[in-house]
Scaffold this motif. Structure first.
Motif, PDB file in Angstrom:
ATOM      1  N   ASN A  57      27.759   4.114  54.821  1.00 37.04           N
ATOM      2  CA  ASN A  57      27.237   3.072  54.428  1.00 37.04           C
ATOM      3  C   ASN A  57      26.457   2.283  55.504  1.00 37.04           C
ATOM      4  O   ASN A  57      25.281   2.109  55.340  1.00 37.04           O
ATOM      5  N   ASN A  81      30.393   7.386  47.936  1.00 36.13           N
ATOM      6  CA  ASN A  81      30.575   6.033  46.990  1.00 36.13           C
ATOM      7  C   ASN A  81      30.684   6.714  45.392  1.00 36.13           C
ATOM      8  O   ASN A  81      31.655   6.086  44.717  1.00 36.13           O
ATOM      9  N   MET A  85      33.266   5.850  53.496  1.00 34.53           N
ATOM     10  CA  MET A  85      32.063   4.910  53.210  1.00 34.53           C
ATOM     11  C   MET A  85      31.972   4.044  54.320  1.00 34.53           C
ATOM     12  O   MET A  85      30.792   3.417  54.251  1.00 34.53           O
ATOM     13  N   SER A 117      31.160  -1.354  47.662  1.00 35.94           N
ATOM     14  CA  SER A 117      32.069  -1.004  46.546  1.00 35.94           C
ATOM     15  C   SER A 117      31.922  -2.023  45.531  1.00 35.94           C
ATOM     16  O   SER A 117      32.411  -3.293  45.762  1.00 35.94           O
TER      17      SER A 117
END
Length: 365
Positions: free
Chosen positions: A297, A262, A293, A3
């Protein structure tokens, strides 16, 4: 998780409100870090399993029907996708472990210390390599379209797009956050915060929009090339085209799963910042997406390896993908088979060096 908002967490903020240090926030951060550590570890272990060197037990390698579109030209791109994802996930794992040990930057400090520098370096490292991942996805789509038309991108262009453009974007984001000094990071205006998020999220949106279109055109070009090359379009060629389309679908689906959270999370954060309130109105939603996330991710590394490279066959062992693909007994014959036609249709309709199969350029007389 990746992020752009974490860049501002590395600053000196001795005048921020205590909301940033409350017990509830620390507990939420610990949960996110624990989830991130778990899924980073899972992802790295499975990637290690997928790329672990295996012995070659016959004269041809990469014969699994899952090995669609992994030839000489595209193989370099696949390696780059795997490498940048592994580096990003490794950085994410280390950062999460350090932050879980309560080495998070102290917001009450008036000068930079080791925890602040680690926060800065680790966040830029993670964002850079994940951004490289986005651009290598785009490069893969373009190269797939090019080779289906018997052309290819230059190596210098691939490197520039895959490594230098992400560096420019992440460098610009870091400068925008820190150029006023480390005491001003928490004072970014909504506009500047939006620009920082856009610099990181724009490649994601670009891949989500462009890659499906490019893959669709690449599939059409592959079909035309098959018809032109063999002068027919039988069930064998149809299965091959279907396999190519399936791989394209899987790449797009995996990418959406890993990165769509995201986009939503960034929208919620910018909305809360624009509200100009000390209490985040959608706090539970933001926390939920941070946890999501922390799952999706890290899984980008293993899922990308699966869809780009395929699953190791229990019947036909393969070489490590990082080994050279030029070891042959015949210097005029490619040793890497991109698509095992016999595995798909029960019979072979062409040699291993055909441009559509191996994605090597071939001069037609």
């Amino acid at each position: 998780m990746a992020s752009a908002g974490f860049l501002s967490k590395c600053c000196l903020a001795y005048n921020v409100t205590k909301d940033h240090d409350d017990q509830e926030g620390q507990t939420a951060g610990e949960v996110i870090n624990i989830v991130s550590i778990i899924f980073c570890s899972i992802s790295l272990l499975f990637v290690l399993f997928l790329v672990w060197p295996r012995k070659e037990n016959n004269s041809e390698v990469f014969q699994s029907k899952n090995r669609i579109l992994v030839g000489p030209n595209l193989n370099t791109i696949i390696k780059s996708v795997v490498v940048v994802n592994v580096l990003a996930v490794l950085g994410l794992l280390i950062r999460s472990a350090v932050w879980l040990s309560h080495a998070f930057p102290d917001t009450k400090k008036t000068c930079m210390d080791v925890s602040h520098y680690f926060c800065l370096i680790s966040n830029v490292f993670i964002l850079y390599f994940f951004t490289c991942n986005h651009f290598w996805h785009l490069v893969y789509a373009i190269e797939a379209y090019m080779v289906s038309n018997n052309r290819e991108l230059t190596s210098s262009l691939k490197i520039f797009v895959g490594f230098f453009i992400p560096g420019i974007l992440m460098g610009s984001a870091a400068v925008l956050v820190y150029y006023q000094g480390f005491q001003q990071c928490f004072r970014l205006t909504t506009t500047k915060s939006a620009i920082v998020y856009i610099l990181f999220l724009l490649p994601i949106v670009m891949v989500m929009i462009c890659n499906p279109v490019i893959f669709y055109q690449a599939g059409k070009s592959a079909k035309r090339a098959l018809i032109w090359h063999y002068g027919r379009y039988t069930s064998s060629e149809r299965k091959l085209v279907d396999a190519i389309h399936t791989k394209f679908y899987l790449i797009v689906i995996v990418y959406f799963i890993c990165w769509f959270p995201n986009l939503v999370n960034a929208g919620l954060l910018l909305k809360s910042k624009a509200a100009a309130t000390t209490f985040i109105p959608d706090e539970k939603s933001i926390l939920a997406f941070f946890i999501l996330m922390a799952v999706t991710n890290p899984l980008q590394a293993v899922l990308a390896t699966l869809v780009f490279w395929g699953v190791p066959s229990s019947q036909q062992l393969r070489l490590n993908i990082f080994h050279s693909a030029v070891e042959t007994t015949d210097s005029n014959r490619s040793s890497t088979s991109i698509i095992n036609r016999s595995g798909l249709s029960g019979r072979s309709t062409g040699s291993e060096t055909e441009p559509l199969i191996s994605f090597r350029q071939k001069s037609y007389l």
